[in-house]
Design an enzyme around this catalytic site. Sequence first.
Site, PDB file in Angstrom:
ATOM      1  N   ASP A 107       0.808  -1.063  -0.123  1.00  0.00           N
ATOM      2  CA  ASP A 107      -0.314  -0.049   0.264  1.00  0.00           C
ATOM      3  C   ASP A 107       0.835   1.339   0.330  1.00  0.00           C
ATOM      4  O   ASP A 107       1.970   1.509   0.341  1.00  0.00           O
ATOM      5  CB  ASP A 107      -0.950  -0.417   0.476  1.00  0.00           C
ATOM      6  CG  ASP A 107      -1.858   1.034   1.229  1.00  0.00           C
ATOM      7  OD1 ASP A 107      -2.931   0.082   0.890  1.00  0.00           O
ATOM      8  OD2 ASP A 107      -1.626   1.849   0.827  1.00  0.00           O
TER       9      ASP A 107
ATOM     10  N   LYS B 160      -1.629   3.838   7.451  1.00  0.00           N
ATOM     11  CA  LYS B 160      -2.462   2.459   6.751  1.00  0.00           C
ATOM     12  C   LYS B 160      -1.534   1.389   7.105  1.00  0.00           C
ATOM     13  O   LYS B 160      -1.476   0.399   8.135  1.00  0.00           O
ATOM     14  CB  LYS B 160      -2.983   1.955   5.779  1.00  0.00           C
ATOM     15  CG  LYS B 160      -3.843   1.047   5.729  1.00  0.00           C
ATOM     16  CD  LYS B 160      -4.942   1.453   4.766  1.00  0.00           C
ATOM     17  CE  LYS B 160      -5.509   1.260   4.230  1.00  0.00           C
ATOM     18  NZ  LYS B 160      -6.241   1.380   2.974  1.00  0.00           N
TER      19      LYS B 160
ATOM     20  N   LYS C 252     -18.442  -9.849 -13.981  1.00  0.00           N
ATOM     21  CA  LYS C 252     -18.372  -9.513 -12.181  1.00  0.00           C
ATOM     22  C   LYS C 252     -19.135  -8.404 -12.085  1.00  0.00           C
ATOM     23  O   LYS C 252     -20.528  -7.929 -12.141  1.00  0.00           O
ATOM     24  CB  LYS C 252     -17.186  -8.821 -12.267  1.00  0.00           C
ATOM     25  CG  LYS C 252     -17.515  -7.550 -10.668  1.00  0.00           C
ATOM     26  CD  LYS C 252     -17.435  -8.785 -10.152  1.00  0.00           C
ATOM     27  CE  LYS C 252     -17.332  -7.525  -8.682  1.00  0.00           C
ATOM     28  NZ  LYS C 252     -17.179  -7.950  -7.069  1.00  0.00           N
TER      29      LYS C 252
ATOM     30  N   ASN D  14     -22.782  -8.241 -10.131  1.00  0.00           N
ATOM     31  CA  ASN D  14     -23.867  -7.274  -9.320  1.00  0.00           C
ATOM     32  C   ASN D  14     -24.853  -6.596  -9.962  1.00  0.00           C
ATOM     33  O   ASN D  14     -26.169  -6.446  -9.387  1.00  0.00           O
ATOM     34  CB  ASN D  14     -22.543  -6.441  -9.405  1.00  0.00           C
ATOM     35  CG  ASN D  14     -21.759  -7.055  -8.076  1.00  0.00           C
ATOM     36  OD1 ASN D  14     -21.508  -7.736  -7.905  1.00  0.00           O
ATOM     37  ND2 ASN D  14     -21.253  -6.296  -7.676  1.00  0.00           N
TER      38      ASN D  14
ATOM     39  N   GLY E 164     -28.105  -0.831  -0.981  1.00  0.00           N
ATOM     40  CA  GLY E 164     -26.577   0.104  -0.977  1.00  0.00           C
ATOM     41  C   GLY E 164     -25.249  -0.102  -0.975  1.00  0.00           C
ATOM     42  O   GLY E 164     -25.019  -1.095  -1.739  1.00  0.00           O
TER      43      GLY E 164
ATOM     44  N   CYS F 239     -20.327  -0.832  -4.140  1.00  0.00           N
ATOM     45  CA  CYS F 239     -20.422  -2.279  -4.867  1.00  0.00           C
ATOM     46  C   CYS F 239     -21.388  -2.067  -5.837  1.00  0.00           C
ATOM     47  O   CYS F 239     -21.553  -1.060  -6.961  1.00  0.00           O
ATOM     48  CB  CYS F 239     -20.410  -3.572  -5.111  1.00  0.00           C
ATOM     49  SG  CYS F 239     -19.057  -3.627  -3.154  1.00  0.00           S
TER      50      CYS F 239
END
Length: 469
Positions: free
Chosen positions: A30, A35, A223, A227, A276, A279
Site C-alpha cells: 500500500d 495504514k 463481475k 452485480n 446500497g 458496490c
Amino acid sequence: MRIALVGSGYVGLVTGACFADLGHEVVLVDNDEQKLAALRTGNVPIHERFLPELLARHRGQRIKFSGDLQAAVRECQAIFIAVGTPPTDRGEADLSYVESVAREISGAVDSYKVVVEKSTVPVYTSQWIRTVVIRNGAEPSSFDIASNPEFLREGTAVTDFLYPDRIVVGVESERCAEVLREIYAPLTSGAYYSRSDAIPRPDRAQVPPRLIITSTKSAELIKHASNAFLAMKISFINAVASICESVGANVHQVCDGIGADSRIGPRFLNPGIGYGGSCFPKDLMAFRAVAKECGYDFRLLDEVIRINEDQRHRFLRKVRGVLWTFRGKRLGVLGLAFKGGTDDIRESPAMLLVQELLREGCRICAYDPAAMDRAKEALNSSVEYAAGPYEAASGADALLILTEWEEFASLDLDRLRKLLKYPIVIDGRNLYDPAVMATHGLSYYSVGRPAALTEDLPAGIRTNKRERP
Ligand code: UGA
C-alpha cells in the site's frame, strides 16, 4: 507461491489474509504509510468476521506489509491489483489507480509474472493493463494478465472467499491459467476443507468450488453482470412489494411462491428500502457506462436504479403517512450501516433516509452496533446516538428499523412498547411478523405487507393500500 496484493483496502486485505491461510507467502502493498504502520501493529481497519483471526495467525509469518511495490513484484510470481476504482462524475470507473500500478509493475518485471486484476473493472481493462505494462518497457512474453473478479460480500467476506460458489479466472494463455490453478488448488482440490484449523464452513457452502476458466473479457463481464443481476433481483422484488401494498397482498408470501421455482430461487428477494453499499450503486453505473460505450443502451439498468431510489422515497412517504407531520418529532432509528454485519455507511439507504428526516425537522436518536463512529463523521451534530436499541426507542414518537442487523430482529417487544412514546414501529427491512407485533400492542408498518394496527388512522394508511379513485 509468493503473491503480492496491491492495495490493502477491503478486497486486498481479505484476499491477502485468505491466500496466507491457504499456505501462500503474501506481501500486502500500500502507498499509505500510516495504514501500513497500523496494520503492522495489529490494527484491523475494517469490521469483518474472521479477518482479525487470520491476520493474527499470519502477520509477520506468511503476511508482510510493504510500501515498496517494485520490490514486491520482483519477489513474487503473481501480483494481484486490488486498488480502488471510484466512480467519476459520469458514472464510469476511474481507472487511474489501476493504470499507475500497472506502470510501476512494468519496471520490475524481471522474470515471468502473472498480473491479476482483482478490482471490479470494465471490460477491456486487462487489455489496457497489458498495453501499459508493455509501453513502459516490459517484454510482452515476460508476463500475462489475468482477470480474477471477487464476489465477496462485506461482513462475510472471509467465508465468501474460502467457500465461494465459484472461482472465475479469465486468462489468455495456458501458462497463466496454470499459475492461477495452483494458487486456488487448496480450495479446488478440497485440501483446505479437511484442515482442522480451517475457518468454519457456512451452512450453504458446497465444497470444493468450481473453477471457471474464461477469456479475460468474459471474466470482466461476469463481475459486472453478476452485480447488475443481483441488484435487478432486489429492485424487482421491491417493485412487486409496491404492487402488494396497493392490493393488500403480502410480499413474503409472493416471494415464497416465486422463490420456490428453482429457476428463480428464494435468495436476494428481500424487499426493503433498497440496496446500497460501495458496490451495487457504483457497479451498476459503471456497467451502464460500459454498455453505452460499446453501443448498447442498457435501459433495464436505468430502471433498476430508478426503482431503487424510489424505494427510499416510498418509505419516507410511509413514515409521513403514519406521523402526519415531521417537524419536532423524535424518531428512534435502528441501523445506519448499508446492511447488517458491517460498519460501512457508503451509499447506505439508512443514512440517506436519516439525512432526509433531519432536513424535514425530525429529531433523531440512532443506534447501530458497528457504524456509529463512521456515521458521526457524516451526519450533522444534532443526531443523538444511543447505547442500544432500547435507548434509541425511549420516548420516541416512532421507531424506524433501517438496517437488517440480526440483533434488531429479536428485540423484547413488550419492553419496546413501554419505552416508546407511541407504540409505532416502521420497519424498512421487514424483520418482524405483523401479527406478532400486533399481539404485543405495536402498530407495525413494513414493506409490501398490510400494516398491523393498534390505533385508528385514516383509511389509506390503515390498510396500507392506495385508495382507488
Ligand atoms: C455485493 C455482492 O453481493 C457481492 O457478491 C459482490 O462481490 C460485492 O457486492 C462487490 O461487488 O464487491 P455487498 O455490497 O457486500 O456485496 O452486499 P450485499 O449483501 O450484496 O448487499 C447489498 C445491498 O443490497 C445492501 O444494502 C442490502 O441491504 C441490500 N439487499 C440485499 C436487499 O435490499 N435485499 C436483498 O435481498 C439482499
